[in-house]
Design a protein around this motif. Structure first.
Motif, short mmCIF file in Angstrom:
data_model
loop_
_atom_site.label_atom_id
_atom_site.label_comp_id
_atom_site.label_asym_id
_atom_site.label_seq_id
_atom_site.Cartn_x
_atom_site.Cartn_y
_atom_site.Cartn_z
N ASP A 1 0.81 -1.22 0.00
CA ASP A 1 0.00 0.00 0.00
C ASP A 1 0.84 1.26 0.00
OD1 ASP A 1 0.69 -0.94 2.63
OD2 ASP A 1 -0.50 0.71 3.44
N HIS A 2 2.15 1.13 0.33
CA HIS A 2 3.04 2.30 0.32
C HIS A 2 3.73 2.49 -1.03
CE1 HIS A 2 2.51 3.10 4.53
NE2 HIS A 2 3.01 1.93 4.91
N ASP B 1 3.49 2.24 -5.35
CA ASP B 1 2.68 2.13 -6.56
C ASP B 1 3.54 1.48 -7.64
OD1 ASP B 1 0.76 2.37 -8.49
OD2 ASP B 1 0.97 4.53 -8.75
N GLY C 1 -3.25 -5.89 4.92
CA GLY C 1 -4.18 -5.06 4.18
C GLY C 1 -5.24 -4.46 5.09
#
Length: 513
Positions: free
Chosen positions: A278-279, A281, A422
């Motif tokens: 999530d950190h 891309d 998550g």
């Protein structure tokens, strides 16, 4: 060798100086210094040099080079290649030969090289004709000297020599096993890693290469280390193979008291995986040299700590007495784990350190440094002795390094296959953890075995634990939610168990937002 930009950036701009002040002659500007320049050499020579050097004030090395070499960029440096017909021992048809890196780019200081035959050390001289130059302007006559070395061996194909180990930059060195490519690195010593005052990078200033006997499958390399705070003597016995082994004998001579010293340091890169995607891309499933720190303690605990690319510097310590071993490990071995057809992280080695003798009280330290990309090496791990190293004394550390696919010994415990983190739907206050286990226990446990999880969070709370069989890995999947509350950091510990007790290694994790 194709040198990755990340690997080149590892080197400190501190490195070797000549040895004339220590009574060993440096090379003349000829293909090989003459026999009269030879000096006696035995197992005590480098230790004696290091001890004597530690009693003198540190003298910073000169970085002087012709401008065309000093101002080289990465592409120019990597375009200078060694002539394989002129490698050390090429004409002897031994199991090993050696190439030498030129100076320039990040590697400006001179590193002296010696060949040892029959108890005599002879300086190896720089020869510009030993190289091929894509850019002829980079060919400079004179005694320029070397910056490092690469060792070649027929590792994958009989009779085909290829590099299997490299010493280049500060005290960094790398190796790999059969079927692998370069990944993480090791160092001679770490000092003040992660500290606010900045890290000091000791450097190998000289190497002695013992000419191997015909038919020998091992190579002995000696190295002299130096820095403002210490000197050191190293003896490496290198055995390439299915697992490449380095037997290391080291003696450290502090010039000053060293409170934050690191023995047998390992350095690698962790950009992201399913525990922190999530950190980042990025289109790939993961990108890292190593996915976890693994520790086998002196009390026979087996710890597994997935790595992270944190938003702030993180330093963790795992206290122990006489550890059996530790390493930065790469367990994911399928192309689909990374989907990178250029970098092939699935082929990067794990590196395991096995102490020889009891190293006493201390801790395995892990430093995780924030990194915005995979260009930077941001993971460091080493043994940190509890007691500071005192000036004027000497300290011996002997260990074996295993560059390979896994730990050197099998385990009867279930092992962590993957760690995933998550969001929890409709519960922003919590994080979902998914951990997969497989391994030996699941080959014999009955299908109706009652599993449970020994789990804790400090601080925070763990809730909604679920354990279920995972037939896709012939193991078990467990899920749980972490509720950290107002905490900005939570230390998690999980172990899979049956009614008879724990059956898995201990999973550790540091959660941060």
């Amino acid at each position: 060798m194709k040198i990755l930009r990340r690997d080149l950036m590892k080197a400190s701009l501190s490195a070797g100086v000549g040895l004339s002040a220590l009574g060993l002659k440096t090379p003349k500007a000829s293909a090989r210094s003459s026999s009269h320049a030879s000096r006696p050499f035995d197992e005590s020579t480098v230790r004696t040099l290091a001890r004597n050097l530690s009693r003198k004030a540190f003298s910073a090395p000169s970085h002087e080079l012709p401008a065309v070499l000093a101002n080289m960029d990465f592409d120019q440096f990597s375009s200078i290649t060694y002539d394989p017909e002129k490698t050390l021992w090429h004409s002897d048809k031994l199991a090993f030969d050696v190439e030498f890196f030129p100076r320039g780019y990040l590697y400006k200081p001179r590193v002296d090289m010696y060949e040892v035959i029959g108890g005599k050390a002879t300086a190896i001289a720089y020869d510009p004709d030993s190289y091929h130059y894509a850019d002829p302007s980079l060919k400079v006559s004179g005694d320029i000297g070397f910056s490092g070395l690469r060792i070649r061996y027929a590792l994958n194909t009989p009779g085909v020599m290829e590099e299997c180990a490299v010493f280049l930059g500060a005290s960094y060195f790398r190796a790999f096993a059969k079927g692998q490519i370069y990944g993480l690195s090791a160092r001679g010593f770490a000092k003040d890693t992660g500290s606010l005052k900045g890290e000091e990078f000791p450097f190998f200033r000289s190497f002695w290469l013992e000419k191997p006997q015909a038919g020998s499958d091992s190579l002995v390399v000696h190295a002299l280390m130096d820095s403002p705070s210490l000197t050191g003597a190293f003896r490496f016995t290198i055995r390439p193979g299915e697992t490449t082994l380095f037997d290391v004998q080291s003696t450290i001579f502090p010039r000053q008291d060293i409170a934050n010293g690191g023995i047998a340091p390992l350095t690698g890169m962790f950009y992201f995986d399913a525990n922190n995607h999530d950190h980042v891309d990025d289109w790939r499933p993961a990108a890292h040299d190593s996915e976890a720190l693994q520790v086998w303690t002196g009390t026979k605990q087996q710890l597994y700590r997935p790595l992270n690319n944190p938003t702030d510097l993180q330093i963790s310590g795992f206290s122990d007495n006489g550890p059996y071993g530790y390493g930065l490990m790469q367990r994911k071995r399928s192309f689909s784990d990374y989907e990178d057809i250029a970098l092939h992280y699935e082929q990067r080695p794990s590196l395991w350190i096995e102490p020889v003798g009891n190293w006493g009280d201390g801790e395995v330290e892990l430093v995780e440094i924030p990194s915005p990309s995979e260009v930077n090496d941001n993971i460091v791990s080493f043994w940190h002795p509890k007691q500071p190293l005192q000036a004027g004394k000497s300290y011996n550390f002997t260990y074996r390094m295993y560059w390979g696919w896994d730990t050197p010994w099998p385990t009867h415990l279930a092992r962590v296959v993957a760690t995933r983190v998550g969001a929890v739907v409709d519960h922003p206050e919590a994080r979902l953890f998914v951990i997969d286990f497989n391994g030996e226990p699941f080959q014999s446990l009955p299908k109706d075995t009652n599993f449970h999880l020994i789990a804790e969070a400090k601080p925070g709370a763990i809730r909604n634990i679920v354990i279920e069989r995972n037939p896709y890995i012939q193991g078990v999947r467990t899920t749980f939610e972490l509720v950290p509350g107002d905490a900005k950091l939570s230390e998690l510990q999980v172990q899979l168990a049956t009614d008879q007790g724990p059956i898995s290694e201990t999973w550790l994790y540091r959660w941060t937002p």
